[in-house]
Design an enzyme around this catalytic site. Structure first.
Site, short mmCIF file in Angstrom:
data_model
loop_
_atom_site.label_atom_id
_atom_site.label_comp_id
_atom_site.label_asym_id
_atom_site.label_seq_id
_atom_site.Cartn_x
_atom_site.Cartn_y
_atom_site.Cartn_z
CE1 TYR A 156 53.46 70.15 21.79
CE2 TYR A 156 53.23 70.83 24.08
CZ TYR A 156 53.24 69.84 23.12
OH TYR A 156 53.04 68.53 23.50
CE LYS A 160 50.04 69.02 21.74
NZ LYS A 160 49.57 67.81 21.04
P1 NAP Z 1 57.33 61.82 19.16
O1 NAP Z 1 58.00 60.71 19.90
O2 NAP Z 1 58.15 62.96 18.65
O3 NAP Z 1 56.46 61.19 17.97
C1 NAP Z 1 55.73 62.04 17.14
C2 NAP Z 1 54.91 61.22 16.18
O4 NAP Z 1 54.13 62.13 15.39
C3 NAP Z 1 55.73 60.39 15.22
O5 NAP Z 1 55.03 59.19 14.96
C4 NAP Z 1 55.76 61.28 13.96
O6 NAP Z 1 55.94 60.53 12.75
C5 NAP Z 1 54.38 61.89 14.01
N1 NAP Z 1 54.23 63.14 13.28
C6 NAP Z 1 54.91 64.30 13.43
N2 NAP Z 1 54.47 65.23 12.56
C7 NAP Z 1 53.48 64.64 11.83
C8 NAP Z 1 52.65 65.07 10.78
N3 NAP Z 1 52.72 66.31 10.27
N4 NAP Z 1 51.76 64.18 10.26
C9 NAP Z 1 51.67 62.92 10.74
N5 NAP Z 1 52.44 62.46 11.75
C10 NAP Z 1 53.34 63.31 12.28
O7 NAP Z 1 56.22 62.52 20.08
P2 NAP Z 1 55.50 62.04 21.44
O8 NAP Z 1 56.28 62.54 22.59
O9 NAP Z 1 55.15 60.59 21.35
O10 NAP Z 1 54.18 62.94 21.37
C11 NAP Z 1 52.93 62.45 20.88
C12 NAP Z 1 51.86 63.47 21.21
O11 NAP Z 1 51.81 63.67 22.63
C13 NAP Z 1 52.11 64.86 20.61
O12 NAP Z 1 50.89 65.42 20.19
C14 NAP Z 1 52.69 65.64 21.76
O13 NAP Z 1 52.47 67.02 21.64
C15 NAP Z 1 51.91 65.05 22.93
N6 NAP Z 1 52.56 65.23 24.22
C16 NAP Z 1 53.77 64.68 24.49
C17 NAP Z 1 54.36 64.87 25.75
C18 NAP Z 1 55.68 64.29 26.14
O14 NAP Z 1 56.16 64.55 27.26
N7 NAP Z 1 56.31 63.48 25.30
C19 NAP Z 1 53.71 65.66 26.71
C20 NAP Z 1 52.47 66.22 26.38
C21 NAP Z 1 51.91 65.99 25.15
P3 NAP Z 1 57.41 60.10 12.19
O15 NAP Z 1 57.84 58.90 13.01
O16 NAP Z 1 57.20 59.76 10.77
O17 NAP Z 1 58.31 61.27 12.41
#
Ligand code: NAP
Length: 244
Positions: A156, A160
Site C-alpha cells: 500500500y 501511494k
Molecule cells: P472504502 O470505503 O473501502 O471505499 C473504496 C471505494 O473504492 C469503493 O467505492 C469501491 O467500490 C472502490 N473500489 C475498490 N476497488 C476498485 C477498483 N478496482 N475499481 C474501481 N473502484 C474500486 O475506502 P476509503 O477509506 O473511502 O478510501 C478511499 C481512498 O482513500 C483510497 O484510495 C484509500 O487508499 C485512501 N485513503 C483512505 C484512508 C482511510 O483512513 N480511510 C487513509 C488514507 C488514504 P465498491 O463500493 O464497488 O466496492
C-alpha cells in the site's frame, strides 16, 4: 449558483467512504458527476440518487480501474453523456495489509494494480480530454502511508508513494495545458477501509483529538479543484496533525 455549474467531475470509487463524500461535496459546488464503483451497485445507485436530489446530473458507471480498458471506458462514458470532463478524483483504492515476509504476490499485485496502475490508466484517459479542453483538475488520493511508510503496508505504501511521483510528473507534463494535478494524503479516516482498526490507539497520536471524516478529505478536494488554480504538483496532508 456555483462556478462549477455545467462542469463535470469523475470520482473513481465514488460509491462509499471518501469517494462518496467527494461526490456529494462536488455536487454541492454544482458539478455533474460520474460515480465509478467496482462491485457495490446498490451503494453506487444510492449515491447517484443523492446527487440527483441536489439538482445535479449523475451517472454511476461500473468499472475496475485496474483494467486500462475499463478506465478508458469510464472517461468515454463521461464524455459521451456530458460532453466534457473537468475534474478527475483518483480515489479508488484497496488494502491487503500483512507483514512483508508473509505478503503473497497477489497481495502486492492487487494493491499496486488498483491504487497505482488504476490512477495512471484513468489519468491518461482523462488527460487527453482535458488537454483538448485546455483546462482540468486532477486530484490523487494518496496516504500518509505513502510519505512516511507503515509496517504491514509495504504494498500500500509503495502504491501511494508511486501516486505521489505520478502527481508531480504529470503536473509538470500537463501544466502548459492549464491542467493542475495534486494529491491529498489522508491520515486516519473513518470508512469501511478502517473499520477493523482499534481507533483508541490512533487517537493519542492525533493532535486535533479526533479521527478524520470523509468530509474532511472532500473539503480539501473541493478547495483544490475550485480555488487551487495556481497550485499544482503538491501533496496536501489532511490528518489532524498525525504526522506533525
Ligand atoms: P472504502 O470505503 O473501502 O471505499 C473504496 C471505494 O473504492 C469503493 O467505492 C469501491 O467500490 C472502490 N473500489 C475498490 N476497488 C476498485 C477498483 N478496482 N475499481 C474501481 N473502484 C474500486 O475506502 P476509503 O477509506 O473511502 O478510501 C478511499 C481512498 O482513500 C483510497 O484510495 C484509500 O487508499 C485512501 N485513503 C483512505 C484512508 C482511510 O483512513 N480511510 C487513509 C488514507 C488514504 P465498491 O463500493 O464497488 O466496492
Amino acid at each position: 449558483m456555483s462556478d462549477a455549474t455545467g462542469k463535470v467531475a469523475l470520482v473513481t470509487g465514488g460509491s462509499r467512504g471518501i469517494g462518496k463524500a467527494c461526490v456529494l461535496a462536488l455536487a454541492d459546488q454544482g458539478f455533474d458527476i460520474v460515480i465509478n464503483y467496482a462491485s457495490n451497485q446498490a451503494a453506487a445507485a444510492e449515491v447517484e440518487e443523492a446527487v440527483k436530489a441536489k439538482g445535479r446530473q449523475a451517472l454511476a458507471v461500473q468499472g475496475d480501474v485496474s483494467s486500462s480498458e475499463s478506465a478508458q471506458h469510464l472517461v468515454d462514458e463521461a464524455v459521451n453523456r456530458f460532453g466534457r470532463l473537468d475534474v478527475l478524483v483518483n480515489n479508488a483504492g484497496v488494502t491487503r495489509d500483512t507483514l512483508m515476509i508473509r505478503m503473497k504476490d497477489e497481495d502486492w499485485d492487487k494493491v499496486i494494480e488498483t491504487n497505482l496502475s488504476g490512477a495512471f490508466y484513468t489519468t491518461r484517459a482523462a488527460a487527453k480530454v482535458m488537454m483538448k479542453q485546455r483546462s482540468g483538475s486532477i486530484v490523487n488520493i494518496t496516504s500518509i502511508s505513502g510519505i512516511y511508510g507503515n509496517p504491514g503496508q509495504v504494498n500500500y505504501a509503495a502504491s501511494k508513494a508511486g501516486m505521489i511521483g505520478m502527481t508531480k510528473a504529470s503536473a509538470k507534463e500537463l501544466a502548459s495545458r492549464n491542467i493542475t494535478v495534486n494529491a491529498v494524503a489522508p491520515g486516519f479516516i473513518t470508512t469501511d477501509m478502517t473499520e477493523s482498526i482499534d481507533t483508541s490507539k490512533v487517537l493519542d497520536h492525533i493532535p486535533l483529538g479526533r479521527i478524520g471524516t470523509p468530509e474532511d478529505i472532500a473539503n480539501a478536494v473541493v478547495f483544490l479543484v475550485t480555488s487551487g488554480h495556481y497550485i499544482t504538483g503538491q501533496v496536501l496532508q489532511v490528518d489532524g496533525g498525525l504526522v506533525l
